[in-house]
Design a protein around this motif. Structure first.
Motif, mmCIF file in Angstrom:
data_model
loop_
_atom_site.group_PDB
_atom_site.id
_atom_site.type_symbol
_atom_site.label_atom_id
_atom_site.label_comp_id
_atom_site.label_asym_id
_atom_site.label_seq_id
_atom_site.Cartn_x
_atom_site.Cartn_y
_atom_site.Cartn_z
ATOM 1 N N ALA A 37 -37.073 29.749 61.958
ATOM 2 C CA ALA A 37 -35.675 29.086 61.746
ATOM 3 C C ALA A 37 -35.681 28.011 61.212
ATOM 4 O O ALA A 37 -35.322 27.701 59.707
ATOM 5 N N ASP A 38 -36.058 26.846 61.869
ATOM 6 C CA ASP A 38 -35.864 25.266 61.358
ATOM 7 C C ASP A 38 -37.020 25.121 60.369
ATOM 8 O O ASP A 38 -38.177 25.448 60.474
ATOM 9 N N LEU A 39 -36.530 24.537 59.038
ATOM 10 C CA LEU A 39 -37.422 24.086 58.091
ATOM 11 C C LEU A 39 -38.216 22.636 58.522
ATOM 12 O O LEU A 39 -37.555 21.797 58.772
ATOM 13 N N PRO A 40 -39.553 22.756 58.654
ATOM 14 C CA PRO A 40 -40.293 21.530 59.215
ATOM 15 C C PRO A 40 -39.933 20.368 58.259
ATOM 16 O O PRO A 40 -39.690 20.725 56.917
ATOM 17 N N ASP A 77 -34.641 30.311 51.195
ATOM 18 C CA ASP A 77 -35.298 31.601 51.342
ATOM 19 C C ASP A 77 -36.521 31.521 52.254
ATOM 20 O O ASP A 77 -37.433 30.501 52.129
ATOM 21 N N ALA A 78 -37.024 32.515 52.884
ATOM 22 C CA ALA A 78 -38.243 32.417 53.870
ATOM 23 C C ALA A 78 -39.386 32.280 52.935
ATOM 24 O O ALA A 78 -40.525 31.840 53.481
ATOM 25 N N GLU A 79 -39.614 32.891 51.842
ATOM 26 C CA GLU A 79 -40.784 33.150 51.090
ATOM 27 C C GLU A 79 -41.632 31.910 50.728
ATOM 28 O O GLU A 79 -42.918 31.880 51.134
ATOM 29 N N PRO A 80 -41.075 30.780 50.150
ATOM 30 C CA PRO A 80 -41.803 29.550 50.075
ATOM 31 C C PRO A 80 -42.386 29.036 51.337
ATOM 32 O O PRO A 80 -43.488 28.459 51.214
ATOM 33 N N ALA A 81 -41.524 28.909 52.372
ATOM 34 C CA ALA A 81 -42.220 28.364 53.729
ATOM 35 C C ALA A 81 -43.009 29.357 54.201
ATOM 36 O O ALA A 81 -44.363 28.521 54.686
ATOM 37 N N GLY A 113 -45.935 19.929 69.044
ATOM 38 C CA GLY A 113 -44.711 20.131 69.729
ATOM 39 C C GLY A 113 -43.688 19.103 69.581
ATOM 40 O O GLY A 113 -42.400 19.207 70.340
ATOM 41 N N HIS A 114 -43.627 18.160 68.777
ATOM 42 C CA HIS A 114 -42.727 16.971 68.528
ATOM 43 C C HIS A 114 -41.844 17.327 67.687
ATOM 44 O O HIS A 114 -42.296 17.739 66.470
ATOM 45 N N LYS A 115 -40.540 16.957 67.798
ATOM 46 C CA LYS A 115 -39.494 17.436 66.847
ATOM 47 C C LYS A 115 -39.336 15.776 66.046
ATOM 48 O O LYS A 115 -38.642 15.074 66.634
ATOM 49 N N VAL A 116 -39.639 15.751 64.893
ATOM 50 C CA VAL A 116 -39.533 14.472 63.994
ATOM 51 C C VAL A 116 -38.246 14.530 63.420
ATOM 52 O O VAL A 116 -37.647 15.643 62.769
ATOM 53 N N THR A 117 -37.431 13.352 63.735
ATOM 54 C CA THR A 117 -36.282 13.238 63.146
ATOM 55 C C THR A 117 -36.228 12.071 62.023
ATOM 56 O O THR A 117 -35.319 12.110 61.453
#
Length: 268
Positions: free
Chosen positions: A37-40, A19-23, A222-226
């Motif tokens: 959208a994407d969860l960090p 769900d969106a609330e915890p984030a 702005g880096h997408k960590v994988t």
């Protein structure tokens, strides 16, 4: 003596919709916009939470027993670090399965006595596909506290790095993070318990909070960590100024007063 021979907890699976609330709540704590959208990475720590009954807690506020808690007398727990590999991002609104298993256990002798090193692996599945894997390293010991009671330094560290985030975790921030992660361990909010029962010189800043702050640096740039790895080295205490520092080359660290490196991390 710590004896964990024969301790082989069975894997466990849990299903939850993100769900969106915890984030949104964690974003508010960090004073950043909520993810759309994407969860960090590492924000999955807001989900799949254990919520034991009050009667199941020990005197430290931590669960007295649990599937992946080693059977150690007078157990004391320390967050040591971990790793996270993202194949596909976890998304808000996803319904995920988290499969948890014991990935490793080893008993070693340190300068303060025997220590049990436990690694727990979480595998996240979406529609049966493995999208991310997390490992947490935890250290357990038995008996009296081993931390010094000397007054910690409150001088702001001087740090030079391409990315820096000056911080200080006051009791309000620590309480809010404990609430978000359903963490009732008293070292994070009970000053008397932290100092007199566990021997810390003050409230302890959560290791997971420090790891999340490390990941804020590349995220805000702005880096997408994988993929990432982090290791907790020394505690940071409440109201101490500290600096989270890093660079685009993938090195991150938490610098505390007195020349202390509290956490190191790498990302790609």
């Amino acid at each position: 003596m710590i004896d964990l021979e024969g301790w082989t907890p069975a894997p466990h699976e849990a299903v939850q919709t993100l769900d969106a609330e915890p984030a949104a709540a964690l974003a508010g704590l960090l004073d950043v916009p909520a993810p759309a959208a994407d969860l960090p990475p590492l924000w999955q720590w807001l989900y799949f939470l254990d919520r034991p009954a009050t009667a199941e807690l020990g005197p430290d506020g931590h669960p007295a027993a649990g599937r992946f808690l080693p059977p150690i007398r007078d157990r004391r727990r320390m967050f040591a670090g971990g790793r996270f590999l993202v194949r596909e991002p976890l998304r808000i609104g996803d319904t995920l399965t988290r499969r948890t298993e014991l990935a490793g256990v080893e008993v070693k002798r340190g300068r303060t006595g025997e220590l049990a090193f436990v690694t727990v692996r979480h595998t996240f599945l979406r529609d049966g596909d493995r999208i991310a894997v997390e490992e947490q390293d935890l250290v357990y010991r038995s008996g009296d506290p081993s931390f010094p009671t000397a007054e910690p330094s409150y001088l702001t560290p001087e740090v030079t790095a391409p990315w820096t985030l000056p911080m200080s975790a006051d009791p309000v921030l620590l309480f809010r993070f404990s609430a978000l992660t359903y963490n009732a361990h008293r070292i994070h909010y009970d000053q008397t318990y932290a100092t007199q029962a566990e021997g810390h010189p003050g409230l302890v800043v959560h290791g997971p909070l420090l790891a999340l702050l490390c990941l804020e640096l590349p995220r805000r740039e702005g880096h997408k960590v994988t993929e990432l790895s982090f290791r907790a080295r020394r505690p940071v205490y409440g109201d101490q100024p500290f600096v989270v520092a890093g660079s685009p080359e993938g090195e991150l660290a938490v610098h505390a007063p007195g020349g202390v490196t509290a956490m190191t991390a790498t990302f790609s």
